[in-house]
Write an enzyme that holds these catalytic residues in place. Structure first.
Site, short mmCIF file in Angstrom:
data_model
loop_
_atom_site.label_atom_id
_atom_site.label_comp_id
_atom_site.label_asym_id
_atom_site.label_seq_id
_atom_site.Cartn_x
_atom_site.Cartn_y
_atom_site.Cartn_z
N HIS A 12 0.88 -1.20 0.00
CA HIS A 12 0.00 0.00 0.00
C HIS A 12 0.90 1.23 0.00
O HIS A 12 1.45 1.61 1.04
CB HIS A 12 -0.90 -0.01 1.24
N HIS A 14 1.67 5.32 -1.63
CA HIS A 14 1.31 6.52 -2.39
C HIS A 14 2.58 7.14 -2.95
O HIS A 14 3.48 7.54 -2.18
CB HIS A 14 0.62 7.55 -1.48
N LYS A 95 -8.94 -0.03 -5.92
CA LYS A 95 -9.02 0.57 -4.58
C LYS A 95 -10.31 1.34 -4.43
O LYS A 95 -10.59 2.25 -5.20
CB LYS A 95 -7.82 1.50 -4.38
N HIS A 134 -10.52 1.27 1.73
CA HIS A 134 -10.24 2.16 2.86
C HIS A 134 -11.50 2.11 3.73
O HIS A 134 -12.49 2.76 3.44
CB HIS A 134 -9.97 3.59 2.37
N HIS A 168 -4.75 -0.83 5.66
CA HIS A 168 -4.21 -0.15 6.84
C HIS A 168 -5.10 -0.27 8.07
O HIS A 168 -5.58 0.71 8.61
CB HIS A 168 -3.87 1.32 6.56
N ASP A 240 1.40 2.44 3.56
CA ASP A 240 0.56 3.63 3.42
C ASP A 240 1.42 4.89 3.54
O ASP A 240 0.96 5.91 4.05
CB ASP A 240 -0.59 3.65 4.44
C1 NCD Z 1 -3.42 8.95 2.31
C2 NCD Z 1 -2.96 10.00 1.32
O1 NCD Z 1 -2.47 11.06 1.74
O2 NCD Z 1 -3.09 9.78 0.10
N1 NCD Z 1 -3.53 9.56 3.60
C3 NCD Z 1 -3.53 8.93 4.81
O3 NCD Z 1 -3.72 9.61 5.81
N2 NCD Z 1 -3.33 7.65 4.91
C4 NCD Z 1 -4.70 8.35 1.84
C5 NCD Z 1 -5.14 7.15 2.62
O4 NCD Z 1 -4.60 6.05 2.44
O5 NCD Z 1 -6.04 7.30 3.44
ZN ZN Z 2 -3.25 5.06 1.68
#
Ligand code: NCD
Ligand code: ZN
Length: 334
Positions: A12, A14, A95, A134, A168, A240
């Site tokens: 996971h 970003h 997702k 999520h 998560h 995450d």
């Molecule tokens: C994530 C993001 O900033 O893209 N933020 C977070 O707090 N985890 C998005 C997500 O996975 O919720």
């Molecule tokens: Zn995330």
């Protein structure tokens, strides 16, 4: 002391786009051999062309370091069987975000009406495309995930052949749901294994530890540690890691997301060591379980970690990592 991990995976992640992508993608590629790439760009990744183009931008940002990219699509209930069949080879999962629940999720799902979702979810089920969720309602912030568990259970029952990944997870309620349904799995972050709400807001406010879902109670963290440290076969590591520019974090409207990509493996090694859990279990948690759950087969790579102190940089470009300036007892060996 040194340990070797084979093909560590971050299920996971970003990576963002443009300048931010160029800062963070090489850092993940240094630690991990493969990663599930989240689709919450602006606009979200929701067509085949967008998936292909985003993958290409990531490859360019990474340069020499190799990492297997497992792309995802942003869930929409308008996706048909034909569309999903045409995109299947480009993606590893889809997702689903509840509308407005977190960063760039405005186009997500409202209401969770099974009738509205069923065409797309049946198609995913037939095509064997896992669904990552999520799982938070828009209730009180500490209760959002626990309130979502009945929705996970409803989906797991209604679509028994669909692999559902609870992303998560932060609560003991989600941990308990894992063993009730064959088709429910979970990712766990390193920050949720280490911190509770006290670390975020119990003293001076710690914006770099603020994320969705918010870190919970000690008993929740204990439940997460129990399944991670014992390498429960239905849980896998997903950082995450969610970078935001420093000014968006240190702000009157702090963005949600903890940036952990460059320190995640070091912190995992420390966590497993200090809890007396075996590094074999770490290997399962950070790679083998994910391979089994997703049925992926990334190219084998070995990453070495050594028990040598590492001081976390104050920043990586415009991003401040978790534990900036602190020294942790494990380092990556190049
Ligand atoms: C994530 C993001 O900033 O893209 N933020 C977070 O707090 N985890 C998005 C997500 O996975 O919720
Ligand atoms: Zn995330």
């Amino acid at each position: 002391m040194q340990i070797k991990l084979t093909t560590p995976l971050d299920m996971h992640l970003h990576l963002r786009d443009e300048d931010m992508l160029k800062i963070v993608a090489p850092l993940s590629a240094k630690s991990f051999s493969g990663a599930i790439i989240m689709p919450n760009l602006v606009p979200p990744v929701s067509t085949k062309d967008e998936v292909i183009a985003y993958r290409q931008r990531i490859i360019e940002a990474i340069g020499d370091n190799k990492i297997e990219l497992y792309m995802t699509l942003f869930f929409k209930s308008t996706y048909t069987y034909e569309f999903l069949q045409s995109i299947k080879d480009e993606i590893t999962a889809i997702k689903l975000y509840p509308a407005g629940i977190t960063t760039n999720s405005e186009g997500g799902v409202s209401g969770f009406d099974i009738d509205e979702l069923k065409e797309t979810l049946n198609a995913m089920s037939k095509l064997n495309i896992p669904l990552c969720i999520h799982g938070e309602t828009n209730g009180f912030v500490m209760d959002r995930e626990a309130q979502f568990v009945p929705i996970y259970e409803k989906l797991a029952l209604a679509f028994p052949d669909l692999k559902i990944i609870m992303e998560h997870i932060t609560t003991k309620e989600s941990v308990e749901a894992l063993d009730k349904f064959d088709n429910l799995y979970a990712t766990i972050t390193i920050h949720h294994l280490l911190i509770t709400l006290d670390d975020v807001a119990g003293g001076m406010l710690a914006p770099h530890l603020f994320c969705k879902p918010i870190a919970k109670r000690p008993e929740d963290r204990d439940a997460l540690q129990k399944v991670a440290l014992s390498a429960h076969p239905k849980v896998m590591f997903g950082s995450d890691s969610a970078p935001h520019p420093q000014d968006a974090k240190e702000s009157s409207h702090c963005s949600a997301g903890v940036f952990t990509a460059p320190i995640a493996l070091q912190l995992l090694a420390r966590l497993f060591e200090t809890n007396g859990s075996s590094f074999d279990n770490l290997q399962k948690f950070v790679s083998d379980n994910a391979k089994n759950i997703y049925g992926v087969n990334p190219k084998e790579q070995t990453i070495t970690l050594s028990k040598t102190p590492f001081t976390v940089p104050q920043n990586y470009g415009k991003v401040v990592p978790m534990y900036a300036g602190e020294t942790i007892s494990w380092s990556l060996v190049d």
